[in-house]
Scaffold this active site. Structure first.
Site, short mmCIF file in Angstrom:
data_model
loop_
_atom_site.label_atom_id
_atom_site.label_comp_id
_atom_site.label_asym_id
_atom_site.label_seq_id
_atom_site.Cartn_x
_atom_site.Cartn_y
_atom_site.Cartn_z
N LYS A 201 0.84 -1.29 0.02
CA LYS A 201 -0.10 -0.01 0.06
C LYS A 201 0.78 1.17 -0.17
O LYS A 201 2.11 1.19 0.32
CB LYS A 201 -0.88 0.15 1.40
CG LYS A 201 -0.11 -0.09 2.43
CD LYS A 201 -1.37 0.09 3.62
CE LYS A 201 -0.40 0.19 5.18
NZ LYS A 201 -1.21 0.30 6.22
N TYR B 31 15.11 31.60 3.95
CA TYR B 31 13.72 32.42 4.62
C TYR B 31 13.97 32.93 5.53
O TYR B 31 14.13 31.88 6.73
CB TYR B 31 12.42 31.56 4.02
CG TYR B 31 11.99 31.49 2.90
CD1 TYR B 31 11.73 32.78 2.26
CD2 TYR B 31 11.95 30.09 2.30
CE1 TYR B 31 11.28 32.58 0.69
CE2 TYR B 31 11.47 30.15 1.02
CZ TYR B 31 11.22 31.13 0.07
OH TYR B 31 10.98 31.08 -1.07
#
Length: 415
Positions: free
Chosen positions: A77, A308
């Site tokens: 999965k 940033y």
């Protein structure tokens, strides 16, 4: 239902028309063109290398631990925990796996349209009403989470004049998917249904690696009580499965029954235990290495700010490198100013705030790297290693999350 089935059929037809006879020593996933590479380095800003041999070895080790009487279902999965579901399924099929397990109908269809035709596929996350016909068309086996879903499958089977096998999931205490119906209620439903065939009985443990908690023993006792009542009433179940990687790895053999579901172990991981745990039985190793290329290398003076918000300020003159990967590729933002990578064989710091597409690292320890050279984000380089559990500890998450978060734009290559 029709639009959903048409969508899946279109995907299947496209897959069949695109398939060929390539022997595929190297494969790029996520609808990328087939690419062959002649060395470990590949022409991508960021990519992962997945070792087919290591996945096969991990699978064999799980089989060896649980023994010949227990089938190992390979859990693929979430795109095989970021490793590429179709390619992992091919490896496991070549190893003789009898069952694969996915989360959704669509994940199961992806395997079928990719050529996984003989191996049984268990859809553990159940199905929505409009997906039920696809279960039959693509020969998928649903985990059923309610007695109403059993009746729904029975009506579908009657309409199609075809029996539909399913595994009934018992909510034994995790409080997630699964029925809380009593054995008496389950028996009444089984008595009233003819085309829905109970093939398996399953549950899922919430705390299998936690030996400071009695929860696993309590869940197993609840599950066994239901199973015993069904058996006493004459109900035979071909498949019984409750255990995944942690219950396998720490030897909770009372929960192995005749099938286990191995997911994390296939990819080289067992979660750390809590409490007075026994010795870990599994000997598995990570199968995935994650690389990113340097886009730039530069020298900055003392006091220069990076990223940033200027969240890092150089305490001295430094050499830095800018990687062509960021949080959009799966490098956790929480690793800003905290995480590490391996550059020129040495662990080195992530500097400043991780950007969407870029990550800055400290290269003050080396002059050997230039733009175009590679750095290891996860894996081994020289004498240094970083695995998903180490990264997860710094990022404040779990190793599953690290692997599953490697995004689709990071190319998958198989060696």
């Amino acid at each position: 239902m029709v639009p959903f089935l048409n969508h899946l059929r279109a995907d299947r037809d496209a897959s069949v028309s695109a398939s060929g006879t390539d022997d595929r020593p190297f494969v790029v996933c996520h609808a990328s063109p087939l690419v062959r590479i002649n060395s470990v380095s590949a022409p991508y800003r960021s990519y992962v290398l997945v070792s087919r041999q290591q996945i096969a070895r991990n699978y064999r080790n799980v089989c060896s631990v649980v023994g010949a009487g227990v089938d190992v279902a390979g859990v693929v999965k979430a795109d095989a925990y970021g490793h590429g579901a179709l390619e992992v399924a091919r490896v496991l099929t070549a190893e003789g796996v009898k069952w694969l397990a996915v989360s959704s109908v669509e994940e199961g269809v992806t395997l079928r349209t990719g050529g996984i035709s003989q191996t049984r596929i268990l859809v553990m996350g159940g199905f929505l009403p409009y997906e039920s016909e696809a279960l039959v068309e693509f020969d998928l086996t649903p985990a059923v989470h309610s007695l109403e879903q059993v009746r729904q499958l029975d009506r579908l089977g009657a309409a199609l004049l075809k029996p539909i096998r399913y595994h009934l999931k018992i909510d034994s205490g995790m409080g997630r998917l699964g029925t809380r119906a009593s054995a008496r209620e389950i028996l009444a439903t089984l008595h009233d249904t003819r085309q829905a065939e109970l093939e398996g009985l399953m549950t899922h443990f919430a705390s299998a690696a936690d030996y400071a908690s009695p929860q696993t023993d309590e869940q197993l006792a609840y599950f066994h009580a239901i199973a015993a009542e069904l058996s006493a009433a004459g109900v035979t179940v071909a498949r019984m499965h409750t255990s995944s990687t942690n219950a396998i790895g720490y030897g909770r053999a009372a929960g192995w029954h005749n099938m286990v579901r191995a997911g994390h172990a296939l990819y080289g991981y067992v979660s750390p235990a809590r409490g007075d745990a026994p010795r870990q039985l599994l000997n598995v190793q990570p199968a995935l290495t994650w690389k990113a290329k340097l886009l730039a290398v530069k020298d900055i003076p003392e006091g220069a700010r990076v990223g940033y918000g200027g969240s890092f300020r150089a305490p001295k003159p430094m050499r830095i490198g800018i990687l062509g990967a960021g949080y959009a590729d799966g490098i956790f933002h929480r690793l800003s100013n905290r995480g590490r990578v391996i550059a020129d064989g040495k662990l080195t710091a992530i500097l400043g705030t991780i950007s969407m597409d870029l990550t800055t690292i400290d290269l003050s320890h080396t002059t050997a790297l230039s733009p175009g050279d590679e750095v290891t984000l996860l894996g081994t380089e020289g004498d240094s290693s970083l695995d998903a559990q180490q990264i997860a500890k710094v990022a404040g998450t779990i190793s599953y999350n690290i692997l599953c978060s490697i995004s689709a734009r990071v190319r998958r290559l198989y060696v």
